[in-house]
Design an enzyme around this catalytic site. Structure first.
Site, PDB file in Angstrom:
ATOM      1  NE  ARG A 131      -2.573  -1.624   3.276  1.00  0.00           N
ATOM      2  CZ  ARG A 131      -2.382  -2.934   3.755  1.00  0.00           C
ATOM      3  NH1 ARG A 131      -3.081  -3.718   2.877  1.00  0.00           N
ATOM      4  NH2 ARG A 131      -2.077  -3.173   4.718  1.00  0.00           N
ATOM      5  CD  GLU A 178       0.253 -10.134  18.173  1.00  0.00           C
ATOM      6  OE1 GLU A 178      -0.048  -9.523  17.235  1.00  0.00           O
ATOM      7  OE2 GLU A 178      -0.232 -10.410  19.347  1.00  0.00           O
TER       8      GLU A 178
HETATM    9  P1  AMP Z   1       3.897  -2.256  11.727  1.00  0.00           P
HETATM   10  O1  AMP Z   1       5.063  -2.801  11.073  1.00  0.00           O
HETATM   11  O2  AMP Z   1       3.195  -2.844  12.747  1.00  0.00           O
HETATM   12  O3  AMP Z   1       3.953  -0.898  11.781  1.00  0.00           O
HETATM   13  O4  AMP Z   1       2.916  -2.526  10.464  1.00  0.00           O
HETATM   14  C1  AMP Z   1       2.589  -1.552   9.379  1.00  0.00           C
HETATM   15  C2  AMP Z   1       1.933  -2.418   8.101  1.00  0.00           C
HETATM   16  O5  AMP Z   1       0.874  -3.357   8.607  1.00  0.00           O
HETATM   17  C3  AMP Z   1       1.514  -1.364   7.113  1.00  0.00           C
HETATM   18  O6  AMP Z   1       2.203  -1.676   6.007  1.00  0.00           O
HETATM   19  C4  AMP Z   1       0.060  -1.697   7.147  1.00  0.00           C
HETATM   20  O7  AMP Z   1      -0.368  -1.714   5.891  1.00  0.00           O
HETATM   21  C5  AMP Z   1      -0.092  -2.833   8.048  1.00  0.00           C
HETATM   22  N1  AMP Z   1      -1.104  -2.837   9.072  1.00  0.00           N
HETATM   23  C6  AMP Z   1      -0.861  -2.953  10.376  1.00  0.00           C
HETATM   24  N2  AMP Z   1      -1.947  -2.784  11.004  1.00  0.00           N
HETATM   25  C7  AMP Z   1      -2.820  -2.594  10.155  1.00  0.00           C
HETATM   26  C8  AMP Z   1      -4.252  -2.098  10.429  1.00  0.00           C
HETATM   27  N3  AMP Z   1      -4.769  -2.281  11.724  1.00  0.00           N
HETATM   28  N4  AMP Z   1      -5.099  -1.783   9.388  1.00  0.00           N
HETATM   29  C9  AMP Z   1      -4.416  -1.636   8.080  1.00  0.00           C
HETATM   30  N5  AMP Z   1      -3.308  -2.125   8.076  1.00  0.00           N
HETATM   31  C10 AMP Z   1      -2.485  -2.525   8.986  1.00  0.00           C
END
Ligand code: AMP
Length: 177
Positions: A64, A101
């Site tokens: 995205r 996680e």
């Molecule tokens: P993080 O590495 O935990 O910051 O996760 C970020 C990535 O996971 C991004 O590329 C988001 O597209 C996806 N992501 C994580 N949580 C969500 C959520 N609740 N809704 C949509 N996309 C998410």
């Protein structure tokens, strides 16, 4: 900072419970993307947050991040460099593995995607725990480029992903939950 204009984008973001697994409230940006004024505003506002920085390249994270990063690059007169899931990029890559996680994930970038000294803005759709963005920032730095700014359309503040990005001067998100 969350401005009124940015906050209006919330209206276009759909929340889908229990996707992709139980307990996750997924922020679906496809409902924003199909709205011409909202899409334009998201790209414009993100680019505006980086306007006082000289940016040579905008790095977007698959998948995205690929939607927003080129729009921002276009507005900033910068190039676009993809950071991808493993095995997708054809030439020599650098890789970073980071913890999730449950388990781990890897991101790759072409070693010649950026030049030493390039000033980079990193863009993804959403900041959750910050693991993805931090891994991408590490990749940028591994080839000698500099992360000038990091930007997201959405930030999930309770996950405190911002703390993983503390070393960067500019960490912006348009809407926060
Ligand atoms: P993080 O590495 O935990 O910051 O996760 C970020 C990535 O996971 C991004 O590329 C988001 O597209 C996806 N992501 C994580 N949580 C969500 C959520 N609740 N809704 C949509 N996309 C998410």
């Amino acid at each position: 900072m969350e401005s009124d204009n940015a906050n209006r984008l919330k209206h276009w973001i759909r929340e889908v419970p229990d996707f992709p697994k139980p307990g996750i409230l997924f922020k679906d940006i496809t409902t924003l993307l199909k709205e011409p004024a909202a899409l334009r505003e998201a790209a414009h506002l993100l680019a505006e947050r980086f306007a006082d920085r000289r940016v040579d390249q905008v790095v977007g994270i698959e998948a995205r991040g690929f939607i927003f990063a080129p729009l921002v690059a276009y507005r900033l007169n910068a190039g676009f460099v993809p950071v991808r899931k493993p095995g997708k990029l054809p030439a020599e890559t650098a890789a970073r593995t980071y913890e999730l996680e449950y388990g781990s994930d890897t991101l790759e970038m072409h070693v010649d995607g950026l030049s030493s000294g390039d000033r980079v803005a990193l863009v993804d759709d959403l900041l959750a725990t910050g693991g993805t963005a931090k891994a991408a920032a590490d990749l940028v730095e591994s080839v000698g480029a500099r992360v000038e700014a990091v930007g997201f359309v959405v930030e999930l503040t309770h996950l405190e992903g911002r703390r993983r990005l503390e070393g960067y001067d500019v960490v912006e998100s348009l809407v926060r939950y």
